[in-house]
Enzyme design. Structure first.
Site, PDB file in Angstrom:
ATOM      1  N   ALA A  73      41.031  24.178  34.456  1.00  0.00           N
ATOM      2  CA  ALA A  73      41.617  23.659  33.213  1.00  0.00           C
ATOM      3  C   ALA A  73      41.886  22.138  33.227  1.00  0.00           C
ATOM      4  CB  ALA A  73      42.873  24.453  32.874  1.00  0.00           C
ATOM      5  N   ASP A 262      45.214  28.882  32.647  1.00  0.00           N
ATOM      6  CA  ASP A 262      44.375  28.173  31.672  1.00  0.00           C
ATOM      7  C   ASP A 262      45.101  27.976  30.352  1.00  0.00           C
ATOM      8  OD1 ASP A 262      42.336  29.469  33.658  1.00  0.00           O
ATOM      9  OD2 ASP A 262      41.358  27.783  32.665  1.00  0.00           O
TER      10      ASP A 262
HETATM   11  O1  MRU Z   1      36.339  29.578  34.902  1.00  0.00           O
HETATM   12  P1  MRU Z   1      37.082  28.533  35.684  1.00  0.00           P
HETATM   13  O2  MRU Z   1      36.572  28.351  37.060  1.00  0.00           O
HETATM   14  O3  MRU Z   1      37.192  27.234  34.908  1.00  0.00           O
HETATM   15  O4  MRU Z   1      38.543  29.102  35.802  1.00  0.00           O
HETATM   16  C1  MRU Z   1      39.523  28.372  36.450  1.00  0.00           C
HETATM   17  C2  MRU Z   1      40.819  29.089  36.552  1.00  0.00           C
HETATM   18  O5  MRU Z   1      40.993  30.174  36.070  1.00  0.00           O
HETATM   19  C3  MRU Z   1      41.936  28.364  37.216  1.00  0.00           C
HETATM   20  O6  MRU Z   1      42.809  29.257  37.818  1.00  0.00           O
HETATM   21  C4  MRU Z   1      42.718  27.568  36.151  1.00  0.00           C
HETATM   22  O7  MRU Z   1      41.850  26.740  35.408  1.00  0.00           O
HETATM   23  C5  MRU Z   1      43.777  26.743  36.732  1.00  0.00           C
HETATM   24  S1  MRU Z   1      43.070  25.506  37.744  1.00  0.00           S
HETATM   25  C6  MRU Z   1      44.065  24.322  38.149  1.00  0.00           C
END
Ligand code: MRU
Length: 377
Positions: A73, A262
């Protein structure tokens, strides 16, 4: 002599951009911006290859976010901010009306790349605010203000992660066995990380910890990215298949669960990588503290519950293929949501840069919202 000077300059410069701020540890930066080009550490190729994807147009940025060259995110938020700047650069010679129209159109395209992480829209909104408040000023000033704002978003993220990590470190005891999911480290942010930032800080502050890492099907962010970061940092860690979590919990091998987010809604419901909800149910069952680590920019105060969050559905190929090889029968139907919602009641606390919010989360989040509003008045 000239050759030696150039060699030294080149290497010192490259060393500088590879070093995480304020530490001796070398971390590969997820995002770098230099000379009108955004360099994104290509996360599709890790851990095998360290390669930077070059984005020189906002369309390159759109591609990079959709294809998950960059993901996580906070990282996609900062990336999108540079994407807005690149769009402004691209359209800079158009007359005023067309310039704004084209930049805003590009913003919409960038905002639609991945719907669940609110940081994306949050960063684009910040860029649009700068655009709208500089309408009267010359084009060059608008461009420099936009670049400055994108740099601010990136720099602030690093500071925020460190503050979150400090706050989170308070709840990590010595000899803690921590379970984490997906990748929430320096790769998912501009640097340091959210949940993995807390883990990093606990390790750096001398605590003896062990991390269990879910491989995180289907994109394997745990096996490929979190494992990569933990090995590079020398943090004791064990990789597990996602389905091993229950067994480890029953064996009392997990003391704490730390995950990222997210999007968090006003009542505390939290969208995070698919599988997080299942872990939270297990944590309740085995009475294990379950914490979310996320910056305030991940909180969407405009919606009340997780039911209102749009969950990104990704390609069936992510499930039917591994490294290009087909593992499921052809034409098999697939359900592949990228995220799920953990209900507020399963969450022990939300660790932010502003402190730790404890249940009732809705009240803590409302207080935080009031505080943030007052700060902007
Ligand atoms: O699909 P992604 O790899 O973008 O998903 C990322 C996540 O779910 C993380 O846990 C979230 O973005 C927090 S990262 C600091």
């Amino acid at each position: 002599m000239v050759a030696i000077s150039f060699y030294l300059y080149y290497n010192i410069y490259n060393l500088e951009i590879e070093i995480g701020k304020g530490e001796n540890k070398i971390r590969h930066k997820s995002i770098k911006f230099d000379d009108s080009t955004l360099y994104l550490l290509d996360q599709r190729k890790l851990p095998g290859e360290i390669e930077y994807f070059k984005a020189s147009t906002f369309r390159d940025v759109e591609y990079a976010i959709i294809e998950m060259v960059v993901r996580g995110a906070p990282a996609i938020g900062a990336t999108a901010a540079y994407g807005v700047y690149l769009a402004a650069l691209e359209y800079k010679d158009l007359p005023d009306h067309d310039f704004y129209k084209q930049v805003l159109k590009s913003d919409k395209i960038l905002a639609d790349t991945r719907p669940t992480a609110v940081n994306l829209v949050w960063a684009i909104n910040r860029m649009e605010w700068v655009l709208e408040n500089n309408i009267e000023i010359g084009r060059e000033t608008i461009l420099s203000s936009l670049l400055e704002e994108a740099n601010n978003i990136a720099d602030e993220d690093i500071e925020i992660n460190r503050q979150m990590a400090k706050n989170g470190n308070e709840i990590v005891n010595n000899n803690t066995k921590i379970l984490t999911h997906c990748n929430t480290g320096s790769l998912a942010t501009v640097d340091y990380g959210t949940a993995l930032g807390v883990i990093r800080m606990a390790h750096q502050s001398g605590k003896n910890i062990r991390v269990y890492v879910d491989e995180t099907r289907p994109r394997l962010q745990g096996a490929r990215l979190t494992a990569f970061e933990l090995v590079e940092e020398g943090i004791p860690a064990v990789l597990i298949v996602d389905s091993a979590a229950a067994t480890l919990m029953r064996k009392k091998e997990i003391d704490l669960v730390l995950v990222g987010a997210d999007r968090i809604t006003a009542n505390g419901d939290t969208a995070n990588k698919i599988g997080t909800y299942m872990l939270s149910e297990l944590a309740v069952r085995f009475n294990i503290p379950f914490y979310i680590v996320a910056p305030v920019s991940t909180i969407d105060f405009s919606i009340n519950t997780g039911e209102e969050i749009e969950i990104e559905q990704r390609s069936s190929r992510e499930v039917t293929h591994i490294d290009g090889s087909e593992i499921a029968p052809r034409n098999m139907k697939v359900y592949n949501p990228a995220f799920d919602i953990t209900p507020a009641e399963n969450i022990t606390g939300i660790i932010t840069e502003e402190g730790i919010i404890k249940p009732p989360l809705a009240r803590g989040l409302a207080n935080l919202s009031t505080k943030k509003q007052k700060e902007t008045e």
